[in-house]
Design a protein around this motif. Structure first.
Motif, PDB file in Angstrom:
ATOM      1  N   TRP A   1      50.550  51.824  46.745  1.00  0.00           N
ATOM      2  CA  TRP A   1      50.890  50.722  45.838  1.00  0.00           C
ATOM      3  C   TRP A   1      52.227  50.099  46.214  1.00  0.00           C
ATOM      4  O   TRP A   1      52.370  48.871  46.234  1.00  0.00           O
ATOM      5  CB  TRP A   1      50.958  51.224  44.394  1.00  0.00           C
ATOM      6  N   GLN A   2      53.188  50.940  46.550  1.00  0.00           N
ATOM      7  CA  GLN A   2      54.516  50.445  46.917  1.00  0.00           C
ATOM      8  C   GLN A   2      54.436  49.573  48.170  1.00  0.00           C
ATOM      9  O   GLN A   2      55.048  48.498  48.233  1.00  0.00           O
ATOM     10  CB  GLN A   2      55.453  51.632  47.154  1.00  0.00           C
ATOM     11  N   THR A   3      53.667  50.020  49.150  1.00  0.00           N
ATOM     12  CA  THR A   3      53.546  49.278  50.397  1.00  0.00           C
ATOM     13  C   THR A   3      52.829  47.951  50.181  1.00  0.00           C
ATOM     14  O   THR A   3      53.262  46.913  50.696  1.00  0.00           O
ATOM     15  CB  THR A   3      52.776  50.115  51.437  1.00  0.00           C
ATOM     16  N   MET A   4      51.741  47.948  49.418  1.00  0.00           N
ATOM     17  CA  MET A   4      50.971  46.719  49.209  1.00  0.00           C
ATOM     18  C   MET A   4      51.785  45.670  48.454  1.00  0.00           C
ATOM     19  O   MET A   4      51.639  44.474  48.700  1.00  0.00           O
ATOM     20  CB  MET A   4      49.670  47.021  48.474  1.00  0.00           C
ATOM     21  N   ARG A   5      52.666  46.113  47.565  1.00  0.00           N
ATOM     22  CA  ARG A   5      53.522  45.152  46.856  1.00  0.00           C
ATOM     23  C   ARG A   5      54.564  44.539  47.792  1.00  0.00           C
ATOM     24  O   ARG A   5      55.056  43.432  47.534  1.00  0.00           O
ATOM     25  CB  ARG A   5      54.217  45.830  45.677  1.00  0.00           C
ATOM     26  N   SER A   6      54.923  45.239  48.854  1.00  0.00           N
ATOM     27  CA  SER A   6      55.966  44.755  49.761  1.00  0.00           C
ATOM     28  C   SER A   6      55.444  43.758  50.793  1.00  0.00           C
ATOM     29  O   SER A   6      56.230  43.117  51.488  1.00  0.00           O
ATOM     30  CB  SER A   6      56.600  45.942  50.499  1.00  0.00           C
ATOM     31  N   LEU A   7      54.118  43.599  50.892  1.00  0.00           N
ATOM     32  CA  LEU A   7      53.520  42.739  51.905  1.00  0.00           C
ATOM     33  C   LEU A   7      53.572  41.274  51.491  1.00  0.00           C
ATOM     34  O   LEU A   7      53.654  40.948  50.308  1.00  0.00           O
ATOM     35  CB  LEU A   7      52.060  43.146  52.142  1.00  0.00           C
TER      36      LEU A   7
ATOM     37  N   LYS B   1      44.486  40.946  53.333  1.00  0.00           N
ATOM     38  CA  LYS B   1      43.741  41.733  54.328  1.00  0.00           C
ATOM     39  C   LYS B   1      43.615  43.185  53.877  1.00  0.00           C
ATOM     40  O   LYS B   1      42.548  43.785  53.980  1.00  0.00           O
ATOM     41  CB  LYS B   1      44.436  41.674  55.689  1.00  0.00           C
ATOM     42  N   TRP B   2      44.709  43.758  53.407  1.00  0.00           N
ATOM     43  CA  TRP B   2      44.690  45.151  52.938  1.00  0.00           C
ATOM     44  C   TRP B   2      43.786  45.283  51.721  1.00  0.00           C
ATOM     45  O   TRP B   2      43.024  46.244  51.603  1.00  0.00           O
ATOM     46  CB  TRP B   2      46.114  45.593  52.582  1.00  0.00           C
ATOM     47  N   TYR B   3      43.880  44.307  50.836  1.00  0.00           N
ATOM     48  CA  TYR B   3      43.063  44.317  49.619  1.00  0.00           C
ATOM     49  C   TYR B   3      41.578  44.270  49.992  1.00  0.00           C
ATOM     50  O   TYR B   3      40.754  44.955  49.384  1.00  0.00           O
ATOM     51  CB  TYR B   3      43.448  43.107  48.782  1.00  0.00           C
ATOM     52  N   ARG B   4      41.246  43.464  50.998  1.00  0.00           N
ATOM     53  CA  ARG B   4      39.843  43.382  51.420  1.00  0.00           C
ATOM     54  C   ARG B   4      39.394  44.700  52.033  1.00  0.00           C
ATOM     55  O   ARG B   4      38.257  45.124  51.838  1.00  0.00           O
ATOM     56  CB  ARG B   4      39.630  42.234  52.419  1.00  0.00           C
ATOM     57  N   PHE B   5      40.274  45.361  52.760  1.00  0.00           N
ATOM     58  CA  PHE B   5      39.902  46.637  53.362  1.00  0.00           C
ATOM     59  C   PHE B   5      39.555  47.666  52.300  1.00  0.00           C
ATOM     60  O   PHE B   5      38.561  48.391  52.421  1.00  0.00           O
ATOM     61  CB  PHE B   5      41.049  47.159  54.233  1.00  0.00           C
ATOM     62  N   VAL B   6      40.352  47.726  51.233  1.00  0.00           N
ATOM     63  CA  VAL B   6      40.137  48.781  50.242  1.00  0.00           C
ATOM     64  C   VAL B   6      39.129  48.399  49.165  1.00  0.00           C
ATOM     65  O   VAL B   6      38.540  49.271  48.527  1.00  0.00           O
ATOM     66  CB  VAL B   6      41.465  49.214  49.581  1.00  0.00           C
ATOM     67  N   THR B   7      38.899  47.079  48.958  1.00  0.00           N
ATOM     68  CA  THR B   7      37.988  46.671  47.876  1.00  0.00           C
ATOM     69  C   THR B   7      36.764  45.911  48.346  1.00  0.00           C
ATOM     70  O   THR B   7      35.795  45.777  47.595  1.00  0.00           O
ATOM     71  CB  THR B   7      38.725  45.771  46.859  1.00  0.00           C
ATOM     72  N   GLY B   8      36.796  45.357  49.585  1.00  0.00           N
ATOM     73  CA  GLY B   8      35.668  44.568  50.076  1.00  0.00           C
ATOM     74  C   GLY B   8      35.817  43.085  49.824  1.00  0.00           C
ATOM     75  O   GLY B   8      34.961  42.294  50.214  1.00  0.00           O
ATOM     76  N   SER B   9      36.913  42.652  49.199  1.00  0.00           N
ATOM     77  CA  SER B   9      37.108  41.236  48.903  1.00  0.00           C
ATOM     78  C   SER B   9      38.565  40.865  49.112  1.00  0.00           C
ATOM     79  O   SER B   9      39.466  41.590  48.690  1.00  0.00           O
ATOM     80  CB  SER B   9      36.703  40.917  47.462  1.00  0.00           C
ATOM     81  N   SER B  10      38.814  39.728  49.772  1.00  0.00           N
ATOM     82  CA  SER B  10      40.189  39.281  49.995  1.00  0.00           C
ATOM     83  C   SER B  10      40.721  38.478  48.812  1.00  0.00           C
ATOM     84  O   SER B  10      41.823  37.947  48.863  1.00  0.00           O
ATOM     85  CB  SER B  10      40.268  38.428  51.271  1.00  0.00           C
ATOM     86  N   ARG B  11      39.932  38.365  47.747  1.00  0.00           N
ATOM     87  CA  ARG B  11      40.378  37.725  46.513  1.00  0.00           C
ATOM     88  C   ARG B  11      40.025  38.623  45.332  1.00  0.00           C
ATOM     89  O   ARG B  11      39.052  39.368  45.383  1.00  0.00           O
ATOM     90  CB  ARG B  11      39.724  36.344  46.326  1.00  0.00           C
ATOM     91  N   ARG B  12      40.828  38.538  44.291  1.00  0.00           N
ATOM     92  CA  ARG B  12      40.544  39.327  43.098  1.00  0.00           C
ATOM     93  C   ARG B  12      39.329  38.758  42.384  1.00  0.00           C
ATOM     94  O   ARG B  12      39.270  37.564  42.102  1.00  0.00           O
ATOM     95  CB  ARG B  12      41.746  39.302  42.162  1.00  0.00           C
ATOM     96  N   PRO B  13      38.322  39.586  42.059  1.00  0.00           N
ATOM     97  CA  PRO B  13      37.175  39.097  41.284  1.00  0.00           C
ATOM     98  C   PRO B  13      37.647  38.503  39.963  1.00  0.00           C
ATOM     99  O   PRO B  13      38.637  38.965  39.386  1.00  0.00           O
ATOM    100  CB  PRO B  13      36.336  40.363  41.051  1.00  0.00           C
ATOM    101  N   SER B  14      36.962  37.461  39.493  1.00  0.00           N
ATOM    102  CA  SER B  14      37.406  36.794  38.267  1.00  0.00           C
ATOM    103  C   SER B  14      37.459  37.752  37.079  1.00  0.00           C
ATOM    104  O   SER B  14      38.270  37.588  36.172  1.00  0.00           O
ATOM    105  CB  SER B  14      36.474  35.618  37.946  1.00  0.00           C
TER     106      SER B  14
END
Length: 247
Positions: A164-170, A177-190
């Motif tokens: 979490w600390q690292t993703m906030r620093s990006l 890109k990191w979000y898509r790797f861990v969740t499958g989507s590069s955008r937050r679902p509505s």
């Protein structure tokens, strides 16, 4: 609203270009270079679609591209590709949306009638409609949400905190890109995420994390430091970036 000026059209084309394969028409070089240098010496005001030449303007098939009109040619070409070329498809998407909403009686050819039969759509800006349709950009608030709903195994609780600390620093682009790797989507679902699991994985510092994007789960090795976790996850993200598309 659709892009209208040449600068807006070039920016739109730049945004749609594949990473690392920029379209030469997005830069200023095509206008500053001579026709010979740009490969336009024999150009005309037409574009080719499935082997068929379509005039960009009335009589375009007989109008040569010159040094004086090449800016006009580029504007007409990009507008035809990025705006006019999608008009029919956009109309069909709208029809489909109306079908889903049960508003088939709305008349596409009568904007006044359509406006009053679909008022909730007209209350949204383009950005709001995009957010409802395809989710939100990945800001730090998205990471806060993911952390809040995460179910973390005790063995990797420290590694999750580093995550979490690292993703906030990006920056936003890298975070997506990191979000898509861990969740499958590069955008937050509505609607956001209801839960996210982080499980332990064997291998230690030499192992890569493994994401199960379909079930919102991440297998995390027990890295010895935040720096090592970032290096391994960064490598995994880059390796996976061009090998799958958003869910």
């Amino acid at each position: 609203s659709p892009p209208t000026s040449l600068d807006e059209l070039q920016a739109e084309l730049r945004a749609e270009s594949v990473e690392g394969e920029a379209d030469y028409r997005t830069g200023g070089e095509i206008l500053s270079a001579t026709l010979e240098e740009s490969g336009l010496a024999d150009g005309r005001f037409v574009r080719e679609v499935n082997g068929v030449e379509i005039p960009l303007v009335d009589g375009g098939e007989h109008m040569a591209v010159t040094e004086e009109n090449k800016r006009e040619w580029l504007h007409a070409l990009l507008h035809a590709e990025l705006v006019d070329g999608y008009a029919d498809a956009a109309a069909l998407v709208r029809k489909g949306l109306l079908d889903v909403l049960g508003l088939r009686h709305a008349l596409d050819h009568d904007p006044d009638v359509a406006r009053w039969t679909t008022p909730h759509l007209f209350l949204l800006s383009a950005e709001e409609l995009q957010s409802q349709w395809s989710g939100c950009p990945v800001g730090c608030a998205c990471i806060d949400e993911l952390e809040r709903v995460a179910i973390v195994h005790e063995e990797v609780r420290q590694q999750a905190a580093w995550l979490w600390q690292t993703m906030r620093s990006l920056d936003d682009e890298t975070r997506a890109k990191w979000y898509r790797f861990v969740t499958g989507s590069s955008r937050r679902p509505s609607a956001g995420f209801l839960q996210f699991h982080i499980h332990p994985k064997e291998g230690g510092d030499g192992a890569f994390p493994f994401a199960h994007a379909c079930v919102h789960s991440l297998d995390m090795p027990s890295y010895s430091s935040a720096a090592r976790m970032r290096e391994r996850l960064e490598a995994a993200v880059e390796m996976a970036h061009d090998r799958f598309t958003d869910l």
